[in-house]
Design a protein around this motif. Structure first.
Motif, PDB file in Angstrom:
ATOM      1  N   LEU A  77      30.616 -14.786  60.661  1.00 49.69           N
ATOM      2  CA  LEU A  77      31.664 -14.058  61.368  1.00 49.69           C
ATOM      3  C   LEU A  77      32.126 -14.753  62.649  1.00 49.69           C
ATOM      4  CD1 LEU A  77      30.243 -10.502  60.780  1.00 49.69           C
ATOM      5  CD2 LEU A  77      32.411 -11.387  59.884  1.00 49.69           C
ATOM      6  N   LEU A  78      31.216 -15.430  63.342  1.00 43.89           N
ATOM      7  CA  LEU A  78      31.582 -16.098  64.589  1.00 43.89           C
ATOM      8  C   LEU A  78      32.124 -17.501  64.358  1.00 43.89           C
ATOM      9  CD1 LEU A  78      28.572 -14.965  66.787  1.00 43.89           C
ATOM     10  CD2 LEU A  78      30.950 -14.172  66.952  1.00 43.89           C
ATOM     11  N   GLY A  79      31.705 -18.143  63.289  1.00 48.22           N
ATOM     12  CA  GLY A  79      32.217 -19.474  62.980  1.00 48.22           C
ATOM     13  C   GLY A  79      31.356 -20.591  63.531  1.00 48.22           C
ATOM     14  N   ARG A  80      31.829 -21.806  63.314  1.00 48.92           N
ATOM     15  CA  ARG A  80      31.055 -23.014  63.619  1.00 48.92           C
ATOM     16  C   ARG A  80      30.936 -23.330  65.106  1.00 48.92           C
ATOM     17  NH1 ARG A  80      30.651 -26.767  59.030  1.00 48.92           N
ATOM     18  NH2 ARG A  80      31.528 -25.698  57.223  1.00 48.92           N
ATOM     19  N   ASP A  81      31.665 -22.635  65.955  1.00 49.24           N
ATOM     20  CA  ASP A  81      31.579 -22.907  67.391  1.00 49.24           C
ATOM     21  C   ASP A  81      30.370 -22.249  68.059  1.00 49.24           C
ATOM     22  OD1 ASP A  81      33.819 -24.485  67.374  1.00 49.24           O
ATOM     23  OD2 ASP A  81      35.178 -22.896  68.028  1.00 49.24           O
ATOM     24  N   TYR A  82      29.615 -21.466  67.310  1.00 52.05           N
ATOM     25  CA  TYR A  82      28.504 -20.710  67.887  1.00 52.05           C
ATOM     26  C   TYR A  82      27.163 -21.129  67.306  1.00 52.05           C
ATOM     27  CZ  TYR A  82      31.772 -17.451  70.009  1.00 52.05           C
ATOM     28  OH  TYR A  82      32.752 -16.891  70.783  1.00 52.05           O
ATOM     29  N   ILE A  83      26.148 -21.114  68.164  1.00 48.61           N
ATOM     30  CA  ILE A  83      24.755 -21.232  67.757  1.00 48.61           C
ATOM     31  C   ILE A  83      24.252 -19.803  67.590  1.00 48.61           C
ATOM     32  CG2 ILE A  83      22.437 -21.924  68.478  1.00 48.61           C
ATOM     33  CD1 ILE A  83      23.877 -23.977  70.362  1.00 48.61           C
ATOM     34  N   VAL A  84      23.650 -19.507  66.449  1.00 50.90           N
ATOM     35  CA  VAL A  84      23.076 -18.174  66.215  1.00 50.90           C
ATOM     36  C   VAL A  84      21.668 -18.374  65.669  1.00 50.90           C
ATOM     37  CG1 VAL A  84      23.309 -15.959  65.036  1.00 50.90           C
ATOM     38  CG2 VAL A  84      25.369 -17.252  65.646  1.00 50.90           C
ATOM     39  N   HIS A 118      30.446 -11.942  76.204  1.00 46.96           N
ATOM     40  CA  HIS A 118      29.255 -12.409  76.926  1.00 46.96           C
ATOM     41  C   HIS A 118      29.039 -13.917  76.835  1.00 46.96           C
ATOM     42  CE1 HIS A 118      28.145  -8.126  77.073  1.00 46.96           C
ATOM     43  NE2 HIS A 118      27.464  -8.498  78.146  1.00 46.96           N
ATOM     44  N   THR A 119      29.582 -14.563  75.819  1.00 48.48           N
ATOM     45  CA  THR A 119      29.356 -16.001  75.645  1.00 48.48           C
ATOM     46  C   THR A 119      30.553 -16.847  76.046  1.00 48.48           C
ATOM     47  OG1 THR A 119      30.055 -15.892  73.321  1.00 48.48           O
ATOM     48  CG2 THR A 119      27.685 -15.645  73.782  1.00 48.48           C
ATOM     49  N   ALA A 120      31.648 -16.233  76.442  1.00 51.96           N
ATOM     50  CA  ALA A 120      32.889 -16.965  76.735  1.00 51.96           C
ATOM     51  C   ALA A 120      32.710 -18.022  77.820  1.00 51.96           C
ATOM     52  CB  ALA A 120      34.000 -15.991  77.127  1.00 51.96           C
ATOM     53  N   LYS A 146      15.796  -6.420  65.885  1.00 51.15           N
ATOM     54  CA  LYS A 146      15.994  -7.868  65.960  1.00 51.15           C
ATOM     55  C   LYS A 146      16.707  -8.221  67.262  1.00 51.15           C
ATOM     56  CE  LYS A 146      15.925 -10.389  62.764  1.00 51.15           C
ATOM     57  NZ  LYS A 146      15.125 -11.308  61.999  1.00 51.15           N
ATOM     58  N   THR A 147      16.263  -9.294  67.882  1.00 46.36           N
ATOM     59  CA  THR A 147      16.966  -9.886  69.012  1.00 46.36           C
ATOM     60  C   THR A 147      17.447 -11.243  68.555  1.00 46.36           C
ATOM     61  OG1 THR A 147      15.544  -8.755  70.609  1.00 46.36           O
ATOM     62  CG2 THR A 147      16.811 -10.647  71.415  1.00 46.36           C
ATOM     63  N   LEU A 148      18.733 -11.486  68.701  1.00 43.76           N
ATOM     64  CA  LEU A 148      19.300 -12.772  68.322  1.00 43.76           C
ATOM     65  C   LEU A 148      19.678 -13.555  69.569  1.00 43.76           C
ATOM     66  CD1 LEU A 148      19.747 -10.890  65.762  1.00 43.76           C
ATOM     67  CD2 LEU A 148      21.353 -12.631  65.082  1.00 43.76           C
ATOM     68  N   TYR A 149      19.774 -14.842  69.408  1.00 45.78           N
ATOM     69  CA  TYR A 149      20.233 -15.749  70.464  1.00 45.78           C
ATOM     70  C   TYR A 149      21.594 -16.245  70.012  1.00 45.78           C
ATOM     71  CZ  TYR A 149      20.529 -20.131  73.137  1.00 45.78           C
ATOM     72  OH  TYR A 149      20.921 -21.153  73.948  1.00 45.78           O
ATOM     73  N   VAL A 150      22.618 -16.042  70.832  1.00 41.42           N
ATOM     74  CA  VAL A 150      23.968 -16.491  70.497  1.00 41.42           C
ATOM     75  C   VAL A 150      24.541 -17.238  71.693  1.00 41.42           C
ATOM     76  CG1 VAL A 150      26.270 -15.806  69.714  1.00 41.42           C
ATOM     77  CG2 VAL A 150      24.290 -14.432  69.049  1.00 41.42           C
ATOM     78  N   ARG A 151      25.156 -18.382  71.416  1.00 40.52           N
ATOM     79  CA  ARG A 151      25.762 -19.183  72.477  1.00 40.52           C
ATOM     80  C   ARG A 151      26.828 -20.081  71.876  1.00 40.52           C
ATOM     81  NH1 ARG A 151      22.343 -22.572  76.992  1.00 40.52           N
ATOM     82  NH2 ARG A 151      24.057 -22.718  78.475  1.00 40.52           N
ATOM     83  N   ARG A 155      30.251 -28.459  72.521  1.00 41.61           N
ATOM     84  CA  ARG A 155      31.644 -28.943  72.337  1.00 41.61           C
ATOM     85  C   ARG A 155      32.651 -27.821  72.493  1.00 41.61           C
ATOM     86  NH1 ARG A 155      32.764 -27.144  67.343  1.00 41.61           N
ATOM     87  NH2 ARG A 155      31.178 -27.256  65.739  1.00 41.61           N
ATOM     88  N   ALA A 156      32.286 -26.598  72.097  1.00 42.18           N
ATOM     89  CA  ALA A 156      33.187 -25.453  72.237  1.00 42.18           C
ATOM     90  C   ALA A 156      33.257 -25.011  73.699  1.00 42.18           C
ATOM     91  CB  ALA A 156      32.735 -24.306  71.352  1.00 42.18           C
ATOM     92  N   ARG A 157      32.152 -25.167  74.433  1.00 41.47           N
ATOM     93  CA  ARG A 157      32.144 -24.816  75.857  1.00 41.47           C
ATOM     94  C   ARG A 157      33.056 -25.751  76.640  1.00 41.47           C
ATOM     95  NH1 ARG A 157      26.050 -25.193  76.951  1.00 41.47           N
ATOM     96  NH2 ARG A 157      25.639 -24.872  74.766  1.00 41.47           N
ATOM     97  N   GLN A 158      33.042 -27.021  76.291  1.00 43.61           N
ATOM     98  CA  GLN A 158      33.874 -27.996  76.983  1.00 43.61           C
ATOM     99  C   GLN A 158      35.352 -27.764  76.696  1.00 43.61           C
ATOM    100  OE1 GLN A 158      32.217 -31.646  75.552  1.00 43.61           O
ATOM    101  NE2 GLN A 158      30.482 -31.574  76.967  1.00 43.61           N
TER     102      GLN A 158
END
Length: 160
Positions: A77-84, A118-120, A146-151, A155-158
């Motif tokens: 759902l978030l796509g390739r720009d996110y680490i999950v 929260h990750t923008a 469950k607790t997930l880590y999302v960031r 490359r997406a941050r830059q």
């Protein structure tokens, strides 16, 4: 990604998970993955291979049937720009599973908006989700937290 590609990806993931040896061995079946990855339904029967000493569902199998789904859904759902990643989990056993049990996972727009907000700025976010495991009559067997880590990926941050 087009709706057709997403639906095909959902079908292939369902098929792959249903042939995944740990799931086959535990009697876990992915019954449905919606074409938009917002709903997943999982079933686990009760057999000699996942029964504990008191002839109810083995707790490890109950957890196993819920393990990857929120992470997999959010990745799509978030796509390739996110680490999950999965970060932490706990399970509360409520009543014995004496037959087939089911877990229904749901992701809504509010959660996706919350994660993106929260990750923008490039920060990590640790959403806490839960899923209930119920038997065929609807009795609550366990709740998995469950607790997930999302960031955003570097490359997406830059780019932002």
């Amino acid at each position: 990604m087009s709706e057709k590609k997403l639906a095909r990806r959902a079908r292939l993931l369902r098929l792959g998970l249903n042939f995944y040896p740990p799931y086959v061995g535990a009697g876990i079946r992915v019954r449905a993955i919606s074409s938009d990855f917002r709903h997943v339904r999982v079933r686990m029967g009760l057999g000699w291979y996942n029964r504990n000493y008191v002839r109810t569902q083995f707790g490890g199998s109950l957890y196993s049937m819920t393990d990857p789904f929120f992470m997999l859904m959010l990745m799509q759902l978030l796509g390739r720009d996110y680490i999950v990643w999965d970060k932490a989990a706990s399970i509360d056993f409520v009543s014995p599973g004496k037959g087939p049990v089911y877990a229904d996972f749901h992701i809504d727009d509010a959660l996706l908006t919350d994660i993106r907000t929260h990750t923008a700025g490039g920060d990590k976010y640790l959403p806490q989700l839960h899923v209930e495991i119920r038997d065929g009559s609807g009795t609550l067997v366990a709740t998995v937290h469950k607790t997930l880590y999302v960031r955003l990926k570097p490359r997406a941050r830059q780019a932002a």
